[in-house]
Design an enzyme around this catalytic site. Structure first.
Site, PDB file in Angstrom:
ATOM      1  N   CYS A 147      16.309 -24.642  -4.371  1.00 14.29           N
ATOM      2  CA  CYS A 147      15.702 -24.732  -3.031  1.00 14.29           C
ATOM      3  C   CYS A 147      14.313 -24.098  -2.935  1.00 14.29           C
ATOM      4  CB  CYS A 147      16.642 -24.140  -1.991  1.00 14.29           C
ATOM      5  SG  CYS A 147      17.413 -22.597  -2.504  1.00 14.29           S
ATOM      6  N   HIS A 240      12.975 -20.881   3.553  1.00 15.77           N
ATOM      7  CA  HIS A 240      12.461 -19.968   2.525  1.00 15.77           C
ATOM      8  C   HIS A 240      10.934 -19.884   2.653  1.00 15.77           C
ATOM      9  CE1 HIS A 240      16.389 -19.925   0.927  1.00 15.77           C
ATOM     10  NE2 HIS A 240      16.233 -20.612  -0.185  1.00 15.77           N
TER      11      HIS A 240
HETATM   12  P1  NAP Z   1      28.970 -23.229  -0.676  1.00 17.20           P
HETATM   13  O1  NAP Z   1      28.655 -23.128   0.771  1.00 17.20           O
HETATM   14  O2  NAP Z   1      29.616 -22.081  -1.339  1.00 17.20           O
HETATM   15  O3  NAP Z   1      29.862 -24.562  -0.918  1.00 17.20           O
HETATM   16  C1  NAP Z   1      30.452 -24.832  -2.169  1.00 17.20           C
HETATM   17  C2  NAP Z   1      31.276 -26.103  -2.116  1.00 17.20           C
HETATM   18  O4  NAP Z   1      31.892 -26.272  -3.410  1.00 17.20           O
HETATM   19  C3  NAP Z   1      32.411 -26.072  -1.080  1.00 17.20           C
HETATM   20  O5  NAP Z   1      32.574 -27.360  -0.538  1.00 17.20           O
HETATM   21  C4  NAP Z   1      33.639 -25.696  -1.935  1.00 17.20           C
HETATM   22  O6  NAP Z   1      34.854 -26.186  -1.410  1.00 17.20           O
HETATM   23  C5  NAP Z   1      33.291 -26.442  -3.222  1.00 17.20           C
HETATM   24  N1  NAP Z   1      34.045 -25.869  -4.351  1.00 17.20           N
HETATM   25  C6  NAP Z   1      34.137 -24.568  -4.719  1.00 17.20           C
HETATM   26  N2  NAP Z   1      34.974 -24.446  -5.781  1.00 17.20           N
HETATM   27  C7  NAP Z   1      35.432 -25.684  -6.071  1.00 17.20           C
HETATM   28  C8  NAP Z   1      36.329 -26.205  -7.029  1.00 17.20           C
HETATM   29  N3  NAP Z   1      36.945 -25.416  -7.925  1.00 17.20           N
HETATM   30  N4  NAP Z   1      36.555 -27.531  -7.050  1.00 17.20           N
HETATM   31  C9  NAP Z   1      35.954 -28.354  -6.170  1.00 17.20           C
HETATM   32  N5  NAP Z   1      35.090 -27.920  -5.211  1.00 17.20           N
HETATM   33  C10 NAP Z   1      34.827 -26.593  -5.164  1.00 17.20           C
HETATM   34  O7  NAP Z   1      27.630 -23.506  -1.523  1.00 17.20           O
HETATM   35  P2  NAP Z   1      26.269 -24.247  -1.067  1.00 17.20           P
HETATM   36  O8  NAP Z   1      25.276 -23.243  -0.620  1.00 17.20           O
HETATM   37  O9  NAP Z   1      26.590 -25.377  -0.181  1.00 17.20           O
HETATM   38  O10 NAP Z   1      25.730 -24.770  -2.463  1.00 17.20           O
HETATM   39  C11 NAP Z   1      26.282 -25.923  -3.105  1.00 17.20           C
HETATM   40  C12 NAP Z   1      25.503 -26.194  -4.382  1.00 17.20           C
HETATM   41  O11 NAP Z   1      24.144 -26.476  -4.058  1.00 17.20           O
HETATM   42  C13 NAP Z   1      25.478 -24.985  -5.323  1.00 17.20           C
HETATM   43  O12 NAP Z   1      25.531 -25.445  -6.652  1.00 17.20           O
HETATM   44  C14 NAP Z   1      24.148 -24.326  -4.993  1.00 17.20           C
HETATM   45  O13 NAP Z   1      23.655 -23.567  -6.059  1.00 17.20           O
HETATM   46  C15 NAP Z   1      23.275 -25.528  -4.686  1.00 17.20           C
HETATM   47  N6  NAP Z   1      22.157 -25.318  -3.776  1.00 17.20           N
HETATM   48  C16 NAP Z   1      22.323 -24.649  -2.597  1.00 17.20           C
HETATM   49  C17 NAP Z   1      21.242 -24.507  -1.726  1.00 17.20           C
HETATM   50  C18 NAP Z   1      21.331 -23.778  -0.410  1.00 17.20           C
HETATM   51  O14 NAP Z   1      20.285 -23.619   0.260  1.00 17.20           O
HETATM   52  N7  NAP Z   1      22.518 -23.330   0.048  1.00 17.20           N
HETATM   53  C19 NAP Z   1      20.014 -25.078  -2.058  1.00 17.20           C
HETATM   54  C20 NAP Z   1      19.884 -25.765  -3.252  1.00 17.20           C
HETATM   55  C21 NAP Z   1      20.972 -25.888  -4.087  1.00 17.20           C
HETATM   56  P3  NAP Z   1      35.834 -25.250  -0.498  1.00 17.20           P
HETATM   57  O15 NAP Z   1      35.195 -25.187   0.864  1.00 17.20           O
HETATM   58  O16 NAP Z   1      37.098 -26.012  -0.501  1.00 17.20           O
HETATM   59  O17 NAP Z   1      35.900 -23.911  -1.160  1.00 17.20           O
END
Ligand code: NAP
Length: 361
Positions: A147, A240
């Site tokens: 991001c 950010h």
């Molecule tokens: P998050 O809020 O923690 O969401 C993670 C997701 O992954 C949830 O839907 C969770 O499902 C699922 N998950 C976790 N463990 C799993 C498993 N064992 N099997 C299948 N699904 C699973 O994270 P996020 O911030 O949205 O980020 C998601 C991805 O995008 C990450 O790789 C992160 O590094 C990347 N990212 C994030 C941002 C940002 O600004 N937040 C920006 C760029 C990239 P449950 O709800 O069922 O646990």
């Protein structure tokens, strides 16, 4: 399409941005076994304004494996998959889906630096999708950068093209939503700044060079400059902010830099006269907004410009160490994640990269 990680911070943004999308419809939602089997409205602790979109609220969440996704979608694996999976599980899951024939657009870090996987900011390096050429079937993986990298790259790209970037120093102030759910504990972040985000500095220092690199001989030659990054987490919900000093060949003035940034017209929109290919639905015509006010950009005031897809740049002024310095702001879950991935998917469709699965633009 299917959305993986649909219950998380980025997955919820994807669901929100895809509500009423003119090209895509969401037919399957996946998350962890903790959420699988529950209705989406119940499984997702909705953190965004407004209601869970009706079109998906009643879908049953499944686990992100090809069979479960195919069953959820009525028998066939959706040809397009947007992944917002936790990085701890994304790598093998995305590879399995690509092998099963889906085109996966991922937000996770797992495949970003794989030499055969394009890492794309659609306005900057759409030509890197050529890394997908020659793959045996319709499946493949496209990645969306980290991001904070996306905002930095969008601000650097026009300058690199015009003058050549020679060195970069960047210090980030990153929002809480970048940490996912449940996020940073309130007692750690209130009245505080945390001067560490695991792996973030390395991502800024490597991903930027891959994106601004040259496609050559079937691979990417990274851009030949060095970046020094320092990252912090601050008590802001979204957006950010990055303080960037950049060394440029040719020694342009801040005024020339501002003109170059403000004049950067997206290659993803149609011709100004309405001719040429139609624009991509999520692409702002001018992806960079230069702000003149001496105290801009600010996360709360400017993160939603262009529906969260516009990067705002301000305080462009001389730098005593390098050529110019500036403040760059981008919405981390829209341009920096869900919206950026959606734009990659729109680009892939328009380029005919879903044709192998029978889907035409
Ligand atoms: P998050 O809020 O923690 O969401 C993670 C997701 O992954 C949830 O839907 C969770 O499902 C699922 N998950 C976790 N463990 C799993 C498993 N064992 N099997 C299948 N699904 C699973 O994270 P996020 O911030 O949205 O980020 C998601 C991805 O995008 C990450 O790789 C992160 O590094 C990347 N990212 C994030 C941002 C940002 O600004 N937040 C920006 C760029 C990239 P449950 O709800 O069922 O646990």
């Amino acid at each position: 399409m299917a959305i993986l990680g649909a219950t998380g911070t980025v997955g919820q943004r994807m669901v929100q941005l895809l509500d009423g999308h003119p090209w895509f419809s969401v037919v399957a939602l996946a998350a962890s076994p903790r959420s699988a089997g529950r209705g989406y409205r119940e499984a997702a602790a909705w953190t965004l304004g407004g209601e869970v979109p009706e079109a998906v609220a009643g879908l049953t969440v499944v686990t992100p494996d090809p069979d479960a996704l195919a069953r959820a979608a009525g028998g066939t694996l959706p040809p397009l998959v947007l992944s917002a999976l936790d990085a701890s599980v994304a790598g093998p899951v995305e590879s399995e889906l690509a092998a099963a024939g889906a085109l996966v657009v991922s937000n996770a870090r797992s495949h970003r630096m794989d030499p055969s996987v394009p890492l794309v900011v659609p306005e900057v390096n759409p030509q890197h999708l050529a890394l997908l050429d020659g793959r045996p079937g319709p499946g493949g993986i496209i990645t969306n950068p980290n991001c904070s990298t996306i905002g930095l790259v969008l601000a650097l790209a026009p300058l690199h093209r015009r003058w050549g970037v020679e060195s970069v120093h960047v210090a980030t102030l990153q929002a809480l939503s970048g940490a996912g759910l449940p996020g940073v504990p309130a007692m750690e972040i209130m009245d505080n700044v945390i001067p560490f985000i695991g792996g973030e500095e390395e991502k800024l220092e490597t991903e930027t060079l891959k994106i601004l690199g040259e496609l050559s001989g079937g691979g990417i030659v990274p851009a030949p400059f060095r970046i020094s990054a320092q990252c912090s987490r601050v008590p802001v919900t979204d957006g950010h902010l990055e303080f960037v000093s950049v060394g440029l060949a040719g020694d342009p003035t801040p005024q020339e830099v501002a003109r170059e940034l403000a004049g950067f017209r997206s290659p993803l929109v149609g011709g100004a006269d309405g001719e040429g290919e139609p624009g991509l639905p999520s692409a702002p015509e001018y992806p960079i907004r230069v702000l003149e006010a001496s105290d801009a950009p600010q996360p709360r005031k400017h993160r939603d410009l262009g529906g969260g897809m516009t990067v705002s740049v301000g305080r462009i002024r001389p730098c005593p160490l390098l050529t110019v310095r500036m403040a760059v702001l981008s919405h981390n879950t829209v341009r920096g994640a869900a919206g950026g991935a959606l734009l990659c998917a729109e680009l892939a469709l328009r380029e005919g990269r879903l044709a192998g699965a029978g889907v035409e633009a």
